[in-house]
Scaffold this motif. Sequence first.
Motif, PDB file in Angstrom:
ATOM      1  N   ASN A  41      38.822  43.794  43.197  1.00 39.91           N
ATOM      2  CA  ASN A  41      39.022  45.102  43.325  1.00 39.91           C
ATOM      3  C   ASN A  41      37.777  46.181  43.205  1.00 39.91           C
ATOM      4  OD1 ASN A  41      41.433  44.839  40.563  1.00 39.91           O
ATOM      5  ND2 ASN A  41      40.117  43.924  40.210  1.00 39.91           N
ATOM      6  N   GLN A 163      40.176  45.900  36.318  1.00 42.14           N
ATOM      7  CA  GLN A 163      41.618  45.694  37.303  1.00 42.14           C
ATOM      8  C   GLN A 163      42.771  47.469  37.711  1.00 42.14           C
ATOM      9  OE1 GLN A 163      42.112  42.163  37.832  1.00 42.14           O
ATOM     10  NE2 GLN A 163      43.411  42.650  37.643  1.00 42.14           N
ATOM     11  N   SER A 200      45.253  42.230  41.083  1.00 36.88           N
ATOM     12  CA  SER A 200      44.067  43.333  41.794  1.00 36.88           C
ATOM     13  C   SER A 200      44.018  44.117  42.773  1.00 36.88           C
ATOM     14  CB  SER A 200      43.122  42.007  42.509  1.00 36.88           C
ATOM     15  OG  SER A 200      43.549  41.194  43.388  1.00 36.88           O
TER      16      SER A 200
END
Length: 235
Positions: A41, A163, A200
Amino acid sequence: LESEKQRLREAVTIPVEYSATFRDAGYSIGQGILLHGPPGNGKTMLAKAVANELDYHFLSVKGPELEQPLVGESERELRELFGAARDHAPSVVFFDEFDSLAPSRTSDSNEYKDDMVNTLLSELDGLEPLADVLVLAATNRLDKLDSAVLRSGRFDTFIEVPQPDRADMRAIFEIHADDLPLADPVTADWFVSLDLPNLSGADIAAICRKALEFAVAEYDNGDRESLVVTRVDVQ
């Protein structure tokens, strides 16, 4: 990651911009900043962006890369890394996969790992200060880090990189799909409407690449008149 980037700017660029004020108050611009959150991420991307924005000397290492088979060799390499950071200050030292370098010490922990953690602690706040050295670290497992490493004075700033939410997913898809030959129905709004859970940023990038691979294969086999990425390729 707008809020995360803003927190990083406040922790890094503002002390640099007002370095004289900080030094007059008895503080150095060097500090420890920990980026944590699920993989894929943007933690590593944020660390590199910091170095580019500051134009600092950037030293990067993955935690497992310091694990050497010879006794004492890993600790020596760690000391040399911090020595190079001091010699080239102002600098940024970035540790990726930090949990492998600074795992929690327990009664049954590996003595080799304990030595690594002790060496890291001595470098972070030893006799030779990290006056103009920023220490950035990234981990997917905050719960696995040694508590002594996380105390104030070693790592003072903790930034969670989460996320992506729907708005972030839309923006990430637009970035990675920008140069793809998309069919008209394949839009960012359509992509987020699929309601794919727990993606992600790296997952979205992989989806775009695989979709292009499927489209090229179909076109190459003569099963498609034009080379375009369709909704079927993405799904």
